[in-house]
Scaffold this motif. Structure first.
Motif, PDB file in Angstrom:
ATOM      1  N   GLN A  35      47.115  41.561  36.996  1.00  0.00           N
ATOM      2  CA  GLN A  35      46.773  41.661  35.534  1.00  0.00           C
ATOM      3  C   GLN A  35      45.432  41.365  35.286  1.00  0.00           C
ATOM      4  OE1 GLN A  35      48.715  38.637  33.232  1.00  0.00           O
ATOM      5  NE2 GLN A  35      48.154  39.714  31.021  1.00  0.00           N
ATOM      6  N   VAL A  36      44.742  40.652  36.038  1.00  0.00           N
ATOM      7  CA  VAL A  36      43.343  40.400  35.861  1.00  0.00           C
ATOM      8  C   VAL A  36      42.448  41.838  36.003  1.00  0.00           C
ATOM      9  CG1 VAL A  36      41.133  39.359  36.737  1.00  0.00           C
ATOM     10  CG2 VAL A  36      42.949  38.087  36.065  1.00  0.00           C
ATOM     11  N   VAL A  37      42.797  42.359  37.161  1.00  0.00           N
ATOM     12  CA  VAL A  37      42.355  43.838  37.464  1.00  0.00           C
ATOM     13  C   VAL A  37      42.644  44.777  36.301  1.00  0.00           C
ATOM     14  CG1 VAL A  37      42.364  45.496  39.200  1.00  0.00           C
ATOM     15  CG2 VAL A  37      42.244  43.284  40.181  1.00  0.00           C
ATOM     16  N   PHE A  38      44.023  44.894  36.181  1.00  0.00           N
ATOM     17  CA  PHE A  38      44.439  45.689  35.078  1.00  0.00           C
ATOM     18  C   PHE A  38      43.499  45.752  33.557  1.00  0.00           C
ATOM     19  CE2 PHE A  38      48.291  46.804  37.283  1.00  0.00           C
ATOM     20  CZ  PHE A  38      48.049  48.150  37.687  1.00  0.00           C
ATOM     21  N   LEU A  39      43.231  44.290  33.399  1.00  0.00           N
ATOM     22  CA  LEU A  39      42.466  44.146  32.208  1.00  0.00           C
ATOM     23  C   LEU A  39      41.086  44.548  32.237  1.00  0.00           C
ATOM     24  CD1 LEU A  39      43.444  40.100  31.589  1.00  0.00           C
ATOM     25  CD2 LEU A  39      44.119  41.983  29.969  1.00  0.00           C
ATOM     26  N   MET A  40      40.731  44.913  33.114  1.00  0.00           N
ATOM     27  CA  MET A  40      39.087  45.508  33.550  1.00  0.00           C
ATOM     28  C   MET A  40      39.496  46.963  33.000  1.00  0.00           C
ATOM     29  SD  MET A  40      37.475  42.640  34.019  1.00  0.00           S
ATOM     30  CE  MET A  40      36.021  43.589  34.371  1.00  0.00           C
ATOM     31  N   LEU A  41      40.608  47.526  33.072  1.00  0.00           N
ATOM     32  CA  LEU A  41      40.778  49.152  33.097  1.00  0.00           C
ATOM     33  C   LEU A  41      40.250  49.213  31.762  1.00  0.00           C
ATOM     34  CD1 LEU A  41      41.674  51.705  34.226  1.00  0.00           C
ATOM     35  CD2 LEU A  41      43.947  51.183  33.557  1.00  0.00           C
ATOM     36  N   GLY A  42      39.453  50.353  31.608  1.00  0.00           N
ATOM     37  CA  GLY A  42      39.103  50.837  30.094  1.00  0.00           C
ATOM     38  C   GLY A  42      38.005  49.840  29.323  1.00  0.00           C
ATOM     39  N   THR A  43      37.761  48.521  29.983  1.00  0.00           N
ATOM     40  CA  THR A  43      36.610  47.781  29.705  1.00  0.00           C
ATOM     41  C   THR A  43      35.346  47.915  30.350  1.00  0.00           C
ATOM     42  OG1 THR A  43      37.636  45.860  30.624  1.00  0.00           O
ATOM     43  CG2 THR A  43      38.355  46.311  28.479  1.00  0.00           C
ATOM     44  N   SER A  44      35.528  47.477  31.613  1.00  0.00           N
ATOM     45  CA  SER A  44      34.341  47.377  32.466  1.00  0.00           C
ATOM     46  C   SER A  44      34.556  48.121  33.684  1.00  0.00           C
ATOM     47  CB  SER A  44      34.212  45.945  33.168  1.00  0.00           C
ATOM     48  OG  SER A  44      33.945  45.306  31.974  1.00  0.00           O
ATOM     49  N   LEU A  45      35.949  48.930  34.001  1.00  0.00           N
ATOM     50  CA  LEU A  45      36.159  49.480  35.042  1.00  0.00           C
ATOM     51  C   LEU A  45      36.818  50.764  34.642  1.00  0.00           C
ATOM     52  CD1 LEU A  45      37.207  46.913  37.577  1.00  0.00           C
ATOM     53  CD2 LEU A  45      34.996  48.066  37.679  1.00  0.00           C
ATOM     54  N   GLY A  46      36.946  51.932  35.564  1.00  0.00           N
ATOM     55  CA  GLY A  46      37.526  52.973  35.327  1.00  0.00           C
ATOM     56  C   GLY A  46      38.747  52.847  36.284  1.00  0.00           C
ATOM     57  N   LEU A  47      39.530  54.065  36.369  1.00  0.00           N
ATOM     58  CA  LEU A  47      40.697  53.986  37.172  1.00  0.00           C
ATOM     59  C   LEU A  47      40.541  53.775  38.726  1.00  0.00           C
ATOM     60  CD1 LEU A  47      43.819  54.292  36.876  1.00  0.00           C
ATOM     61  CD2 LEU A  47      43.569  56.732  37.178  1.00  0.00           C
ATOM     62  N   ALA A  48      39.472  54.435  39.398  1.00  0.00           N
ATOM     63  CA  ALA A  48      39.210  54.512  40.725  1.00  0.00           C
ATOM     64  C   ALA A  48      38.942  52.934  41.252  1.00  0.00           C
ATOM     65  CB  ALA A  48      38.087  55.378  41.212  1.00  0.00           C
ATOM     66  N   PRO A  49      38.009  52.350  40.493  1.00  0.00           N
ATOM     67  CA  PRO A  49      37.724  50.755  41.103  1.00  0.00           C
ATOM     68  C   PRO A  49      38.897  49.901  40.560  1.00  0.00           C
ATOM     69  CG  PRO A  49      35.946  51.682  39.488  1.00  0.00           C
ATOM     70  CD  PRO A  49      37.008  52.967  39.515  1.00  0.00           C
ATOM     71  N   VAL A  50      39.707  50.219  39.838  1.00  0.00           N
ATOM     72  CA  VAL A  50      40.895  49.325  39.520  1.00  0.00           C
ATOM     73  C   VAL A  50      41.953  49.563  40.752  1.00  0.00           C
ATOM     74  CG1 VAL A  50      43.062  49.193  38.110  1.00  0.00           C
ATOM     75  CG2 VAL A  50      40.566  49.048  37.063  1.00  0.00           C
ATOM     76  N   VAL A  51      42.200  50.878  41.112  1.00  0.00           N
ATOM     77  CA  VAL A  51      42.832  50.975  42.541  1.00  0.00           C
ATOM     78  C   VAL A  51      42.506  50.427  43.411  1.00  0.00           C
ATOM     79  CG1 VAL A  51      43.864  52.928  43.694  1.00  0.00           C
ATOM     80  CG2 VAL A  51      44.005  53.275  41.091  1.00  0.00           C
ATOM     81  N   GLU A  52      41.142  50.415  43.506  1.00  0.00           N
ATOM     82  CA  GLU A  52      40.587  49.987  44.739  1.00  0.00           C
ATOM     83  C   GLU A  52      40.692  48.484  44.648  1.00  0.00           C
ATOM     84  OE1 GLU A  52      36.031  50.945  46.612  1.00  0.00           O
ATOM     85  OE2 GLU A  52      35.907  49.895  44.832  1.00  0.00           O
ATOM     86  N   ALA A  53      40.333  47.620  43.744  1.00  0.00           N
ATOM     87  CA  ALA A  53      40.686  46.267  43.663  1.00  0.00           C
ATOM     88  C   ALA A  53      42.057  45.960  43.726  1.00  0.00           C
ATOM     89  CB  ALA A  53      40.066  45.602  42.099  1.00  0.00           C
ATOM     90  N   LEU A  54      42.997  46.771  43.355  1.00  0.00           N
ATOM     91  CA  LEU A  54      44.371  46.496  43.447  1.00  0.00           C
ATOM     92  C   LEU A  54      44.829  46.380  44.916  1.00  0.00           C
ATOM     93  CD1 LEU A  54      46.221  48.295  40.360  1.00  0.00           C
ATOM     94  CD2 LEU A  54      45.873  45.671  40.719  1.00  0.00           C
ATOM     95  N   HIS A  55      44.011  47.393  45.690  1.00  0.00           N
ATOM     96  CA  HIS A  55      44.357  47.570  47.178  1.00  0.00           C
ATOM     97  C   HIS A  55      43.881  46.303  47.732  1.00  0.00           C
ATOM     98  CE1 HIS A  55      44.794  49.436  51.044  1.00  0.00           C
ATOM     99  NE2 HIS A  55      43.545  48.855  51.280  1.00  0.00           N
ATOM    100  N   TRP A  56      42.763  45.826  47.368  1.00  0.00           N
ATOM    101  CA  TRP A  56      42.153  44.457  48.085  1.00  0.00           C
ATOM    102  C   TRP A  56      43.012  43.365  47.674  1.00  0.00           C
ATOM    103  CZ3 TRP A  56      36.911  45.410  45.417  1.00  0.00           C
ATOM    104  CH2 TRP A  56      36.047  46.175  45.997  1.00  0.00           C
ATOM    105  N   ALA A  57      43.644  43.254  46.423  1.00  0.00           N
ATOM    106  CA  ALA A  57      44.553  42.367  46.043  1.00  0.00           C
ATOM    107  C   ALA A  57      45.893  41.991  46.866  1.00  0.00           C
ATOM    108  CB  ALA A  57      44.892  42.139  44.548  1.00  0.00           C
ATOM    109  N   GLN A  58      46.508  43.579  47.225  1.00  0.00           N
ATOM    110  CA  GLN A  58      47.679  43.577  47.851  1.00  0.00           C
ATOM    111  C   GLN A  58      47.385  43.405  49.532  1.00  0.00           C
ATOM    112  OE1 GLN A  58      48.653  47.562  46.456  1.00  0.00           O
ATOM    113  NE2 GLN A  58      49.445  46.652  44.367  1.00  0.00           N
ATOM    114  N   ASP A  59      46.231  43.537  49.812  1.00  0.00           N
ATOM    115  CA  ASP A  59      45.970  43.344  51.269  1.00  0.00           C
ATOM    116  C   ASP A  59      45.836  41.815  51.510  1.00  0.00           C
ATOM    117  OD1 ASP A  59      45.604  45.930  52.351  1.00  0.00           O
ATOM    118  OD2 ASP A  59      43.384  45.659  52.365  1.00  0.00           O
TER     119      ASP A  59
END
Length: 109
Positions: A82-106
């Motif tokens: 949720q924290v990562v998704f909150l960044m979508l469209g505010t400070s981050l575009g789609l690619a960095p959000v997907v990247e951070a989601l990958h790190w979190a899931q790892d």
């Protein structure tokens, strides 16, 4: 001692600084401890805030370390996502959000 990433052979930025100057690393750690002790946020809230910053700056090492710390403080994978998704469209575009989601899931998945 704080837990680090689940990744094998993980070296934190602070460890890299410590290799060059143990004194600077110790001073930085002291600063972070003072900042953590300031204010009313609990450990989970502090870690989730830090994750937003690390995601925004695309700092994978910091993000991974603080995922582990956030989980230790009671955060779930869903909280971090949720924290990562909150960044979508505010400070981050789609690619960095997907990247951070990958790190979190790892780290937490």
């Amino acid at each position: 001692m704080y837990p680090l990433s689940k990744q094998e052979n993980f070296v934190s930025n602070l460890d890299r600084v410590r290799e060059v100057s143990p004194e600077v690393a110790t001073a930085f750690r002291g600063l972070r401890e003072a900042v953590d002790g300031y204010g009313s946020l609990d450990a989970k809230q502090r870690e989730l805030c830090l994750l937003a910053g690390f995601a925004a700056t695309r700092n994978e090492g910091g993000f991974r370390v603080h995922c582990t710390r956030a989980a230790t403080a009671g955060a779930t994978l869903a909280d971090v996502e949720q924290v990562v998704f909150l960044m979508l469209g505010t400070s981050l575009g789609l690619a960095p959000v997907v990247e951070a989601l990958h790190w979190a899931q790892d780290e937490l998945g």
